[in-house]
Design a protein around this motif. Structure first.
Motif, short mmCIF file in Angstrom:
data_model
loop_
_atom_site.label_atom_id
_atom_site.label_comp_id
_atom_site.label_asym_id
_atom_site.label_seq_id
_atom_site.Cartn_x
_atom_site.Cartn_y
_atom_site.Cartn_z
N ARG A 10 -13.67 -2.08 37.69
CA ARG A 10 -13.81 -0.63 37.73
C ARG A 10 -13.19 -0.14 39.02
N GLY A 68 -23.18 1.50 32.77
CA GLY A 68 -21.93 1.84 33.42
C GLY A 68 -21.57 0.95 34.60
N ASP A 98 -24.32 -1.16 29.61
CA ASP A 98 -24.78 0.12 29.07
C ASP A 98 -25.10 1.13 30.16
N SER A 120 -11.03 -3.18 30.52
CA SER A 120 -12.11 -3.13 31.51
C SER A 120 -13.46 -2.83 30.89
N ASP A 121 -13.47 -2.03 29.81
CA ASP A 121 -14.74 -1.67 29.17
C ASP A 121 -15.47 -2.89 28.60
N ASP A 122 -14.75 -3.98 28.37
CA ASP A 122 -15.39 -5.19 27.87
C ASP A 122 -16.40 -5.76 28.86
N TYR A 123 -16.28 -5.34 30.12
CA TYR A 123 -17.13 -5.90 31.17
C TYR A 123 -18.04 -4.85 31.80
N ILE A 124 -18.19 -3.71 31.16
CA ILE A 124 -19.08 -2.66 31.65
C ILE A 124 -20.33 -2.63 30.79
#
Length: 589
Positions: A447, A141, A139, A133-137
């Protein structure tokens, strides 16, 4: 081109055998010489405004006339419904590039007349194994929707080639390679650009021109628009189809095409690895089934949209819908309230059943449907922004899509819905292949929401190898042991509600399939972004006022869905293509 009739141009005389007036006259004419009735030479009249295309031999109904003709020709050569479905699926990748595809995924139902059984294939796309999921967040958030919707980061591993290959392996009759020949020819020699295709390409120009390959293919070598009457040639796609014809699914998942797909993805920031394609498999699954009045409805299980579809029907079953009258304020009110309940449950419970438990049996329990029906009041509304999902207490056992329905002379049936998600998917064409890729990553929850802050996993949260939930709902309806309806539709979140209304129009209001297709539609969703009752043009202002008086917040929308359906009456196939999307056609054998 033979027997092609769009809904707008249907010849009323083709329906004479299907209405009561004509039936009576035909029976009288059986005696010879026929007796001259008092008014037998006066004006002929019909009891239906909309008419189907009819045949005793076979029927193909799709969103594109050329693809429908391809399916019809396969039937004429001795192919069965599955053969025709494979040919139509590949043809649509050429003739309807906004939705037909090799780079997407979908769901298929297959009915075998010999065994009387229906099987289902889940070929939905899967998240790449390296994705998190962090690949699509970004800077700040927040979810970066550019990365989930567009470009090389937006695609799931495609399932279409595997799904069509699995269908052919299970029930196909003709040689696999022969089924791709029409699509290869169309891609190689070119198709005539229709008004609709020209419009669609212009509408998505900003997305498609960001990718060099898409720009080159769909915009005159990236130098101008394709206009109606121009020829669209797709040489790279023709070569990709030749490889799939020769080597089957291996060409796409382990061969030359796989190498090109992974290489292009990795060169442009995508997350695909060779093992993602090599490990992909279409799943043969059991269809969901539930009784609706004196009919049986079979549709796709999770992660597809069949579960909430059946939930809506279960709630409707508690009312005399027919007595309310089609399109009446009371009928639309009950539909809308039932939709709210089903969509609330869909948000909370639906996902890939391999990753989280979906309480299917509990959600389909008729007692639960009765409880939800009892919560509905005829002169007030449930607040879709606050309505909570619910199951019985105790243990529980995007978008641009396209659909086609096929019937053959032996009684075999196929209902298939597949998609790139958005129109033209991610906008990415894999270099050297002509293959447009999907943007189904955008259908995952990136998220987790506040509703799941204390839960270890939201059912539709993104995860490696996971298939995102879908609204796609290819459906078969039976009466007794006999199939009576094949249907499905594109339409994003409106798919479930569109198919529900088509079924209710046929079963409750006893419309013929063409009338049921043409009847105006509503959509009622759930939550803060989809709480208004959306309606198509065509409803009486008086009816809309009555709905407002009940408390509904109304929203006038554009057309909803594009059902492609076949009704079956004895040995007669009645095809109805939906005129909501230009170019759809029912083609009779």
């Amino acid at each position: 081109m033979k027997s092609i009739t769009t809904p707008i141009l249907l010849s009323c005389c083709m329906m004479a055998a299907n209405n009561s007036f004509a039936d009576n006259r035909n029976k009288q004419a059986l005696a010879w010489p026929p007796k001259q009735g008092k008014n037998s030479t006066y004006i002929l009249r019909y009891d239906s405004i909309h008419h189907s295309v009819n045949s005793h031999k076979g029927m193909v109904v799709s969103q594109n006339a050329v693809a429908s003709q391809v399916g019809r020709d396969i039937l004429a050569k001795g192919g069965n419904a599955v053969d025709a479905a494979v040919a139509v699926g590949f043809a649509l990748a050429v003739t309807l590039p906004r939705a037909g595809n090799l780079g997407g995924g979908g769901f298929m139902l297959m009915y075998s007349a010999d065994s009387g059984k229906t099987s289902a294939i889940d070929y939905r796309g899967e998240a790449p194994s390296a994705v998190i999921s962090d690949d699509y967040i970004d800077d700040e958030g927040k979810v970066d929707r550019q990365k989930t919707r567009l470009g090389h980061t937006a695609s799931t591993v495609p399932g279409t080639v595997s799904g069509l290959y699995a269908a052919h392996r299970a029930q196909g009759k003709l040689a696999w390679a022969s089924l791709l020949e029409p699509a290869i020819k169309l891609a190689d020699e070119g198709i005539e650009v229709t008004q609709d295709l020209s419009w669609a390409l212009k509408a998505k120009a900003q997305v498609l021109t960001q990718n060099p390959e898409s720009c080159r293919i769909f915009f005159k070598n990236c130098s101008g628009y394709l206009e109606a009457g121009d020829t669209l040639i797709q040489k790279d796609l023709a070569e990709s189809l030749r490889l799939v014809a020769k080597h089957g699914e291996k060409a796409f998942y382990k061969g030359e095409l796989a190498t090109k797909i992974v290489g292009d993805m990795q060169a442009n920031g995508g997350f695909f690895q060779a093992k993602d394609l090599a490990n992909y498999q279409a799943h043969i699954v059991e269809p969901l089934s539930s009784a609706y009045r004196d009919h049986q409805v079979l549709t796709m299980p999770p992660p597809a949209g069949g579960l909430p579809l059946l939930q809506i029907l279960n709630i409707l079953e508690n009312y005399d819908i027919r007595a309310m009258g089609a399109g009446s304020a009371d009928n639309l009110h009950i539909l809308a309230e039932a939709m709210k309940h089903a969509y609330a449950d869909r948000f909370k419970y639906l996902g890939d059943p391999r990753f989280s438990e979906v309480p299917v049996k509990a959600l389909l329990n008729k007692k639960l449907a009765k409880q939800k029906a009892d919560s509905i009041r005829m002169n007030s509304v449930l607040d879709a922004r606050k309505l909570e999902a619910s199951v019985l207490q105790g243990p529980a056992p995007g978008p641009d899509t396209t659909h086609y329905s096929i019937a053959d002379s032996e009684g075999n049936l196929v209902s298939n819905t597949y998609t790139l998600s958005a129109s033209f998917g991610s906008g990415v064409t894999i270099a050297g292949t002509g293959i447009l890729m999907n943007n189904q990553i955008n259908n995952f929850v990136i998220r987790p929401s506040d509703a799941y802050k204390d839960s270890p996993r939201e059912p539709n949260a993104i995860a490696p190898g996971k298939r995102t939930k879908s609204t796609q709902s290819p459906t078969l309806v039976f009466k007794g042991e006999k199939p009576v309806l094949v249907t499905g539709t594109p339409g994003g979140r409106r798919i479930i509600t569109t198919v529900t209304q088509l079924i209710s129009n046929v079963v409750d209001h006893q419309m013929n399939v063409a009338e049921a297709t043409s009847f105006p539609r509503i959509h009622q969703g759930w939550g803060r972004r989809d709480y208004k009752l959306e309606h198509e043009p065509g409803f009486s202002p008086d009816t809309l006022k009555l709905l407002k008086d009940k408390g509904h917040s109304l929203k006038k929308g554009a057309t909803m869905g594009s059902t492609q359906s076949i009704a079956i009456d004895g040995g007669l196939y009645q095809g109805a293509a939906d005129s909501r999307r230009p170019g759809a056609a029912a083609v009779a054998l």
